[in-house]
Design an enzyme around this catalytic site. Structure first.
Site, PDB file in Angstrom:
ATOM      1  N   GLU A 184     -62.245  65.586  83.327  1.00  0.00           N
ATOM      2  CA  GLU A 184     -62.439  66.556  82.253  1.00  0.00           C
ATOM      3  C   GLU A 184     -61.290  67.544  82.137  1.00  0.00           C
ATOM      4  OE1 GLU A 184     -65.772  69.227  82.255  1.00  0.00           O
ATOM      5  OE2 GLU A 184     -66.043  69.021  84.413  1.00  0.00           O
TER       6      GLU A 184
ATOM      7  N   HIS B 133     -76.513  70.601  90.394  1.00  0.00           N
ATOM      8  CA  HIS B 133     -76.521  69.656  89.277  1.00  0.00           C
ATOM      9  C   HIS B 133     -77.935  69.110  89.092  1.00  0.00           C
ATOM     10  CE1 HIS B 133     -75.584  66.706  86.421  1.00  0.00           C
ATOM     11  NE2 HIS B 133     -74.647  66.010  87.052  1.00  0.00           N
TER      12      HIS B 133
ATOM     13  N   HIS C 114     -68.390  70.559  82.700  1.00  0.00           N
ATOM     14  CA  HIS C 114     -69.385  69.785  83.437  1.00  0.00           C
ATOM     15  C   HIS C 114     -69.224  70.093  84.919  1.00  0.00           C
ATOM     16  CE1 HIS C 114     -72.255  66.608  84.177  1.00  0.00           C
ATOM     17  NE2 HIS C 114     -71.429  66.047  85.053  1.00  0.00           N
TER      18      HIS C 114
ATOM     19  N   CYS D  89     -77.004  62.429  82.535  1.00  0.00           N
ATOM     20  CA  CYS D  89     -76.652  63.833  82.758  1.00  0.00           C
ATOM     21  C   CYS D  89     -76.224  64.564  81.493  1.00  0.00           C
ATOM     22  CB  CYS D  89     -75.568  63.936  83.824  1.00  0.00           C
ATOM     23  SG  CYS D  89     -76.109  63.313  85.430  1.00  0.00           S
TER      24      CYS D  89
ATOM     25  N   PHE E  36     -73.611  59.324  83.989  1.00  0.00           N
ATOM     26  CA  PHE E  36     -73.553  57.922  84.372  1.00  0.00           C
ATOM     27  C   PHE E  36     -73.863  57.052  83.153  1.00  0.00           C
ATOM     28  CE2 PHE E  36     -74.613  58.349  89.193  1.00  0.00           C
ATOM     29  CZ  PHE E  36     -73.384  58.944  89.389  1.00  0.00           C
TER      30      PHE E  36
ATOM     31  N   LYS F  30     -72.388  74.857  87.998  1.00  0.00           N
ATOM     32  CA  LYS F  30     -72.956  73.989  89.035  1.00  0.00           C
ATOM     33  C   LYS F  30     -72.559  74.464  90.425  1.00  0.00           C
ATOM     34  CE  LYS F  30     -73.252  69.759  86.223  1.00  0.00           C
ATOM     35  NZ  LYS F  30     -72.627  70.248  84.984  1.00  0.00           N
TER      36      LYS F  30
END
Length: 423
Positions: free
Chosen positions: A321, A347, A310, A170, A406, A342
């Site tokens: 975050e 996403h 993110h 990502c 990931f 998002k």
């Protein structure tokens, strides 16, 4: 290293609710959501049945029947975004030395939709243990190798310089642009076409995320399903899209009178070496990436005017975050607007980092911070200024955008306004 400054002079975007830069920014600035029930296939067997799909017509977007036949949907999105970016830049790529023109494209899952569909065909809907290759399309090999994305973009612009696919989950969309910046700084190229593309909304992808309960099961209200930083968040909404940029050296851009959206002044990536999908709650690895990106940009943390988070909408990511922003920016984190797009466009895995760079450049262009849609319920663990529901007029000269993927990938990029750059 030559120390050359790298700027964005062209942007192309295809995102849910916005095909093209103009529609994309309209969606964000108005705080509208493009998440809905899945229409690409029957989602009934799945736990999560919502997604952020693009209303994309390849033929209407200028692709030929042969291009449509040859390319997976993600590659098609990349080509259309590339054409918009090049046109926006005003650059005559045909007049360039082709060996000084390069391409980097990010993608997390490659030609997922094409592979899923072709498996259905060659396996007769899964009934054949030994698939019948004679039913496969002739270009199936291109689906297996994500490098075909970069090749397609290179062919589209006539680039014969470095051509690479970056696949770091990502964070791919951030990392592909970061790599392109390094090639420009070292003088290996004069112009880079850089960005990312992913079209993962397919049964296999939904099944994978269902298995680990990463996607939201809020199927009864698709438009409110993506809730980054909200106390009721329960997973992300899968999306698709592409964003591509024309990047070039600042003085070269000035000489040809190009419009300059922003300078990419700092970039860094780190890995937590901890867990394939898990994140430490202290956010140390992301904080380190932010600190290094700020150092490269030669600015202090209190110069950041806006943070594009993110903000996936999973409990562990948003907590992680938030902690990283506090660690890296100190008290300034509490005074800095933060938002997650998002909440509006979902996403799109490897593509989202580039789509978010586009959002940051447009936020700087318009001095408007896009909102975090669907943020109604405060979460004590997420206690920063997340710009809920409505866009905010805000002078935005320096922006931080981050990504988390990931495998433990954590990336950060700093964009800065170039004085004297006007449309």
């Amino acid at each position: 290293m030559t120390g050359r400054r790298v700027v964005i002079t062209g942007i192309g975007v295809l995102a849910p609710g916005g095909v093209g830069v103009k529609d994309f920014w309209s969606l964000l600035s108005e705080g509208r959501t493009a998440t809905r029930g899945i229409t690409f296939f029957d989602p009934a067997p799945f736990r999560s049945r919502v997604a952020a799909e693009i209303d994309f017509d390849a033929e209407a977007s200028g692709l030929s029947p042969q291009e449509i036949r040859r390319m997976d949907r993600a590659a098609q999105l990349a080509i259309v975004a590339t054409r918009e970016a090049v046109a926006d830049s005003g650059l005559d790529v045909g007049a360039m030395d082709p060996y000084r023109l390069g391409v980097t494209i990010g993608s997390a899952v490659g030609a997922t939709m094409g592979l899923d569909e072709e498996y259905r065909v060659v396996s007769d809907e899964g009934r054949l243990d030994l698939v019948d290759h004679e039913y496969a399309i002739p270009h199936l090999y291109n689906y297996f190798v994500p490098s075909s994305f970069a090749a397609e973009v290179a062919w589209a612009v006539g680039a014969q310089g470095p051509s690479t696919v970056v696949s770091t989950g990502c964070t791919s969309g951030l990392d592909s642009v970061g790599y392109a910046v390094e090639l420009l700084r070292e003088g290996s190229v004069d112009v880079m076409i850089a960005g990312a593309s992913d079209a993962p909304i397919s049964p296999i992808t939904m099944a994978c995320f269902d298995a680990i309960k990463a996607t939201t099961p809020r199927d009864d209200a698709p438009e409110q399903a993506s809730r980054p930083f909200d106390g009721t968040r329960n997973g992300f909404v899968l999306g698709e899209g592409s964003a591509v940029f024309v990047l070039e050296e600042l003085e070269s851009a000035r000489r040809r009178g190009a419009h300059i959206y922003a300078e990419i002044s700092g970039y860094a990536s780190r890995c937590n070496a901890f867990h394939m999908t898990g994140l430490r709650p202290d956010g140390e690895e992301m904080a380190e990436a932010i600190r290094v990106a700020l150092d490269e940009a030669r600015i202090a943390g209190d110069r950041i005017d806006y943070i594009n988070a993110h903000g996936s909408g999973t409990k562990q990511n948003d907590r992680h975050e938030t902690a990283a922003f506090k660690k890296s920016l100190g008290d300034h984190a509490y005074r800095t607007p933060v938002s997650s797009i998002k909440s509006m466009v979902g996403h799109s895995l490897g593509a989202i980092g580039s789509i978010e760079i586009a959002a940051c450049a447009l936020a700087m262009e318009n001095n408007v911070v896009p909102p975090t849609a669907n943020l109604h319920t405060a979460d004590p663990e997420c206690d920063l200024d997340y710009v809920p529901l409505t866009a905010r007029d805000h002078r935005t000269d320096t922006v931080l955008t981050v990504g988390s993927g990931f495998g433990g990938f954590q990336s950060a990029m700093v964009l800065a306004r170039v004085e004297g750059s006007t449309r």
